[in-house]
Design a protein around this motif. Structure first.
Motif, PDB file in Angstrom:
ATOM      1  N   GLU A  50       0.945  -1.270  -0.053  1.00 14.23           N
ATOM      2  CA  GLU A  50      -0.025  -0.078   0.061  1.00 14.23           C
ATOM      3  C   GLU A  50       0.842   1.289   0.198  1.00 14.23           C
ATOM      4  OE1 GLU A  50      -3.733   2.286   0.508  1.00 14.23           O
ATOM      5  OE2 GLU A  50      -2.840   0.560  -0.838  1.00 14.23           O
ATOM      6  N   ASP A  97      -5.010   2.256   2.744  1.00 12.76           N
ATOM      7  CA  ASP A  97      -5.537   1.242   3.359  1.00 12.76           C
ATOM      8  C   ASP A  97      -4.921  -0.292   2.921  1.00 12.76           C
ATOM      9  OD1 ASP A  97      -7.490  -0.617   4.064  1.00 12.76           O
ATOM     10  OD2 ASP A  97      -8.946  -0.110   2.613  1.00 12.76           O
ATOM     11  N   ASN A 113      -8.458  -9.549  -1.699  1.00 13.51           N
ATOM     12  CA  ASN A 113      -8.600  -8.296  -2.709  1.00 13.51           C
ATOM     13  C   ASN A 113      -7.705  -8.218  -3.789  1.00 13.51           C
ATOM     14  OD1 ASN A 113     -10.967  -7.011  -1.457  1.00 13.51           O
ATOM     15  ND2 ASN A 113      -9.572  -6.264   0.194  1.00 13.51           N
ATOM     16  N   ARG A 119      -6.378  -3.408   0.974  1.00 14.84           N
ATOM     17  CA  ARG A 119      -6.481  -3.509  -0.411  1.00 14.84           C
ATOM     18  C   ARG A 119      -5.778  -4.637  -1.211  1.00 14.84           C
ATOM     19  NH1 ARG A 119      -8.086   1.715  -2.213  1.00 14.84           N
ATOM     20  NH2 ARG A 119      -7.421   3.184  -1.159  1.00 14.84           N
ATOM     21  N   LEU A 163      -7.525  -7.299  -8.192  1.00  9.97           N
ATOM     22  CA  LEU A 163      -6.872  -6.207  -8.851  1.00  9.97           C
ATOM     23  C   LEU A 163      -6.885  -6.387 -10.352  1.00  9.97           C
ATOM     24  CD1 LEU A 163      -3.579  -5.871  -6.797  1.00  9.97           C
ATOM     25  CD2 LEU A 163      -5.491  -4.279  -6.947  1.00  9.97           C
ATOM     26  N   PHE A 216      -8.747   1.529  -7.823  1.00 11.64           N
ATOM     27  CA  PHE A 216      -8.568   1.701  -6.230  1.00 11.64           C
ATOM     28  C   PHE A 216      -9.635   2.862  -5.747  1.00 11.64           C
ATOM     29  CE2 PHE A 216      -4.555   0.558  -8.305  1.00 11.64           C
ATOM     30  CZ  PHE A 216      -4.143  -0.688  -7.600  1.00 11.64           C
ATOM     31  N   ARG A 219       1.928   1.690  -3.608  1.00 11.29           N
ATOM     32  CA  ARG A 219       0.679   2.267  -4.277  1.00 11.29           C
ATOM     33  C   ARG A 219       0.500   3.641  -4.092  1.00 11.29           C
ATOM     34  NH1 ARG A 219      -3.884   3.992  -4.143  1.00 11.29           N
ATOM     35  NH2 ARG A 219      -4.468   3.913  -2.131  1.00 11.29           N
TER      36      ARG A 219
END
Length: 490
Positions: free
Chosen positions: A352, A407, A415, A410, A419, A400, A355
């Motif tokens: 994350e 978060d 999850n 994800r 993707l 997203f 990301r």
């Protein structure tokens, strides 16, 4: 007469730029309107970081087609916004995009001819030589060296004379990763933590924070590569080149003369040199350099941003610390390679962070032969620079939900299956995916585990909220440093 000549020159220059800036219009692409003479990148590196620019323009064009054109000065580039086209570029049609198209002048700068910059058969040969050195088994062998440096970082932060009220954590993490990579890539025990005069740390700053004059020279090199080749210009300064060449030569001779072996990357390169495959001194030096350059700066920035997000999200920090302690207890109180691999929430937090803050915000390729975009009449011409905006994809609400919210869930097992392919690409994708991903991930996770077992992380009065990036930084880096507060856990 002089007035007429002046007007003629101005008109010639104007029509020259008009011709150059019609490149994408003539080929039917949507494109950014350029400005004379800088094209579309006039603000990048001065008023804003590349990631801010790329995220904004991605959002402006993402619904207007699979790609859009832009200009660096008069050089055409294209930005890919469609995940399916990204897959074509990185994997399916790799033969059209196997090069990065970066400037290389091995005569003036032998360090810059390495796996990252090489293309074609040269890249394939180097990749074949180096891939065996990055297996999970080889990375595991290096674990004790990394763990020892992480222990030194934690011990340094425990010193009484260090105030924890507001620490610039980027420099601390950069010193830690410099120690690790210098040890792994060159076999050197640099002791950078707390020693700002350390020569190796000084050299790393020279690479990523060069003087303004060198910054301008590198801008000219990338903008006018033919001009740069003619004047024999190189990316790295002479001092940096001489330092790394001498470092590799001295350490190689010392090991071979004294029959010394270590479980590190440098030893693996020596083994390749002495094998049937073979590797030249310049190849060893160049690839040790790029392993160091790519590994220390990116890793220290990821650690900085992860600490930042944990400071702003105390519930996530608590959950992560709980997982760390539970896993360490299962492994008899020891932090081990296998134990860290079992820390699933740590992996979720790590992903994350990448990301929201993809340190390599834009991946670059070069189109080596004309490529027709599937299901369209559009053709990417040979010679064009292709840019893949990880920062835009990672913050696209289409892929997203609430993209600016940190978060980690994800990236739960459930999850991750949802993707969309090629929308999370922190290490790129396909054949030119980062070869050092395993090592970089291990280095970051060990450092974070050691930090979180010893300290709680909080924001302080100098913490940037919201985050802003340093405009002229090659990678994403917090403007003015990453300032955080640490509280020792007794």
């Amino acid at each position: 007469m002089l007035l007429l000549i002046g007007i003629s020159v101005v008109l010639l220059i104007y029509f020259y730029f008009k011709k150059c800036f019609s490149f994408w219009k003539d080929r039917g692409f949507v494109y950014m309107e350029p400005s004379i003479p800088l094209g579309n990148f006039g603000t990048v590196g001065f008023k804003e970081h590349l990631s801010d620019f790329m995220r904004r323009e991605y959002n402006n064009f993402k619904d207007k087609g699979p790609a859009f054109g832009m200009y660096l000065l008069t050089n055409p580039g294209i930005v890919i916004t469609d995940p399916e086209l990204i897959k074509e570029v990185c994997s399916t049609s790799f033969e059209h995009f196997h090069e990065r198209g970066l400037y290389v002048n091995e005569k003036s700068d032998p360090l810059w001819k390495n796996l990252f910059t090489a293309g074609g058969q040269e890249w394939r040969d180097l990749r074949a030589k180096l891939s065996p050195t990055f297996t999970s088994g080889k990375i595991k062998m290096m674990f004790p060296i990394v763990a020892e440096a992480a222990d030194r970082m934690a011990d340094y932060l425990k010193y009484e004379e260090i105030t924890h009220e507001c620490l610039e954590m980027k420099e601390i993490f950069a010193s830690y990763t410099t120690e690790v990579i210098a040890n792994i890539a060159f076999g050197l025990d640099t002791k950078c933590l707390g020693n700002h005069e350390n020569e190796f740390r000084h050299i790393t700053k020279n690479i990523f924070e060069p003087p303004k004059l060198k910054n301008f020279e590198n801008f000219l090199i990338f903008s006018f590569p033919k001009f740069a080749k003619f004047f024999n210009l190189g990316i790295n300064s002479k001092h940096v080149i001489e330092f790394f060449m001498a470092t590799v030569r001295d350490n190689m001779e010392y090991r071979e003369k004294n029959d010394i072996r270590r479980n590190d990357f440098f030893q693996l390169l020596i083994d390749v040199k002495n094998s049937d495959v073979g590797m030249s001194f310049d190849e060893i030096t160049a690839n040790s350099f790029i392993f160091f350059a790519a590994g220390f700066e990116t890793s220290s920035n990821v650690m900085s941003f992860c600490s930042y997000e944990l400071a702003l999200n105390q519930d996530i920090q608590d959950r992560l610390r709980t997982e760390i302690e539970e896993v360490v207890e299962r492994f008899n109180g020891e932090i081990t390679y296998d134990g860290i691999k079992e820390m699933k929430y740590l992996d979720m937090v790590f992903n994350e962070t990448l990301r929201i803050h993809p340190v390599v915000d834009t991946h670059v390729r070069k189109c080596t032969k004309d490529f027709k975009i599937p299901k369209t009449d559009l053709v990417i011409p040979a010679g064009v620079t292709v840019m893949i905006p990880a920062i835009g994809l990672h913050h696209d609400e289409k892929y997203f939900e609430n993209p600016d919210v940190f978060d980690p869930n994800r990236f739960s097992d459930e999850n991750v299956k949802k993707l969309v392919s090629h929308t999370f690409i922190p290490f790129s994708e396909g054949h030119r995916m980062c070869i050092g991903q395993r090592f970089g991930t291990m280095q970051i996770k060990i450092g974070l585990v050691k930090l979180l077992r010893n300290f709680r992380i909080f924001p302080c009065n100098k913490t940037l909220v919201p985050m802003k990036y340093t405009p002229n930084s090659g990678f994403q880096s917090a403007l003015g440093g990453m300032w955080l507060k640490l509280e020792h856990i007794n």
